[in-house]
Design an enzyme around this catalytic site. Structure first.
Site, short mmCIF file in Angstrom:
data_model
loop_
_atom_site.label_atom_id
_atom_site.label_comp_id
_atom_site.label_asym_id
_atom_site.label_seq_id
_atom_site.Cartn_x
_atom_site.Cartn_y
_atom_site.Cartn_z
N SER A 267 0.82 -1.15 0.51
CA SER A 267 -0.34 -0.25 -0.15
C SER A 267 1.08 1.06 -0.08
O SER A 267 0.20 2.10 -0.16
CB SER A 267 -1.32 0.05 1.56
OG SER A 267 -2.02 -0.31 1.26
N HIS B 212 1.37 4.08 4.19
CA HIS B 212 0.91 4.89 3.40
C HIS B 212 1.59 6.45 3.08
O HIS B 212 1.30 7.23 2.43
CB HIS B 212 -0.93 5.39 3.84
CG HIS B 212 -1.41 4.05 3.90
ND1 HIS B 212 -3.05 3.80 4.28
CD2 HIS B 212 -0.89 2.53 3.28
CE1 HIS B 212 -2.86 2.58 4.42
NE2 HIS B 212 -1.56 1.61 3.47
#
Length: 337
Positions: free
Chosen positions: A192, A244
């Site tokens: 991610s 992230h």
């Protein structure tokens, strides 16, 4: 069982909140945002790197499950039965241990999951890269790979495999560095951070190439909303939002460096009147963004790596930053410092 059981027993932080698909017409050659779809300078590349990354991630997950071999290592009397026993050694850990249909945290740790002690004390810097190719379960893998296909293929078609590949890997490493600086008690896996890097690059590409886009406000608002929603989801437990954020920041800066396009008046100079032709291939703002981004990228990676291998705890320098990854409520607790 609930997520809290997973957190208590498994100590795994999942980078499994991958960005959703951006608008389907955002980066196609017929996009209403892009004003030069018929320009001869707009090369359409064939996407092969992104599909290869997907294949590599799937193959790696199969290898992880073979090594995990749940029927051999699981004590069903005390820990529950493996899920999908008909799959043999590819069967999943009990849902109480891993609700994402995947391996045990010990298997992930052995094969390269991101863990502070391993990286700092044992000097296993390779985990900053290896964790990007590991996934906590089938659900985790599908979410990330679908997002990669929807986002990555469009970028690769527009800018080629080399630039997209560099953004993907450096963003993933940037996310791993920030994650390790702030998360001490859990292991972390997933792509991610790299995916958020691609989203960040899309945003900076829009900003630095502002003059060649129509409907700029619509494109900007759509992209910002997608990014904010996904970062907001990251404050839930078991989601590594530091990966992230680190990936997004790295990709955002890399977009200014690698995804610069000549300004419209330069690209169309042969079709425009002399007085309307661009005198410079790039604008002064593009040059400024490029220089500043290069400085921030080099400084950010250098400072991050030095702090990491000196054993620094990011939470000691930012007492409120842990709320960026998990906000405790009456329904769950956070234990990621």
């Amino acid at each position: 069982m609930g997520n809290r059981d997973l957190n208590d027993n498994n100590r795994t932080t999942y980078k499994n909140r991958a960005p959703p698909q951006p608008p389907s017409n955002y980066y196609t050659t017929s996009s209403p945002y892009y004003t030069e779809s018929s320009s001869s300078s707009d090369t359409q590349w064939t996407s092969w790197l992104v599909p290869m990354i997907v294949v590599a991630n799937v193959a790696m997950f199969v290898v992880v499950m073979i090594v995990n071999d749940c029927p051999k290592h699981q004590n069903s009397r005390f820990e529950g039965k493996c899920v999908g026993g008909f799959l043999g050694r590819l069967s999943f850990q009990p849902l109480k241990e891993n609700p994402l249909f995947g391996p045990s945290s010990s298997t992930l740790e052995k094969l390269g999951a991101l863990e502070w002690k391993k990286v700092v004390n044992d000097k296993e810097a390779w985990r900053l890269v290896s964790c990007i190719w590991l996934h906590a379960g089938v659900i985790h893998l599908l979410a990330n790979m679908l997002s990669l296909v929807f986002i990555g293929i469009r970028l690769e078609q527009q800018f080629g495999f080399a630039r997209v590949g560099v953004i993907y890997m450096l963003s993933g490493i940037g996310g791993s560095i920030l994650s390790t600086l702030f998360i001490k008690n859990n292991i972390s896996v997933g792509a991610s951070g790299a995916l958020f890097g691609l989203l960040g690059a899309m945003l900076s590409e829009l900003l630095t190439n502002w003059t060649i886009y129509a409907n700029k406000a619509a494109a900007l608002i759509t992209l910002v909303i997608i990014i904010l929603i996904n970062l907001a989801v990251g404050i839930l437990p078991h989601v590594d939002n530091f990966a992230h954020i680190g990936g997004f920041l790295a990709g955002f800066l890399l977009g200014f460096v690698l995804l610069v396009r000549p300004q419209f008046s330069w690209q169309e100079r042969h079709h425009l009147p002399i007085e309307a032709r661009g005198k410079s291939k790039y604008t002064i703002f593009q040059y400024v963004f490029w220089i500043l981004s290069m400085i921030l990228l080099v400084a950010g990676f250098a400072v991050g790596l030095v702090m990491l291998f000196n054993g620094e705890n990011g939470n000691d320098h930012c007492s409120w930053c842990h709320y960026l990854s998990c906000v405790p409520t009456s329904r769950w607790h956070c234990n990621n410092q």
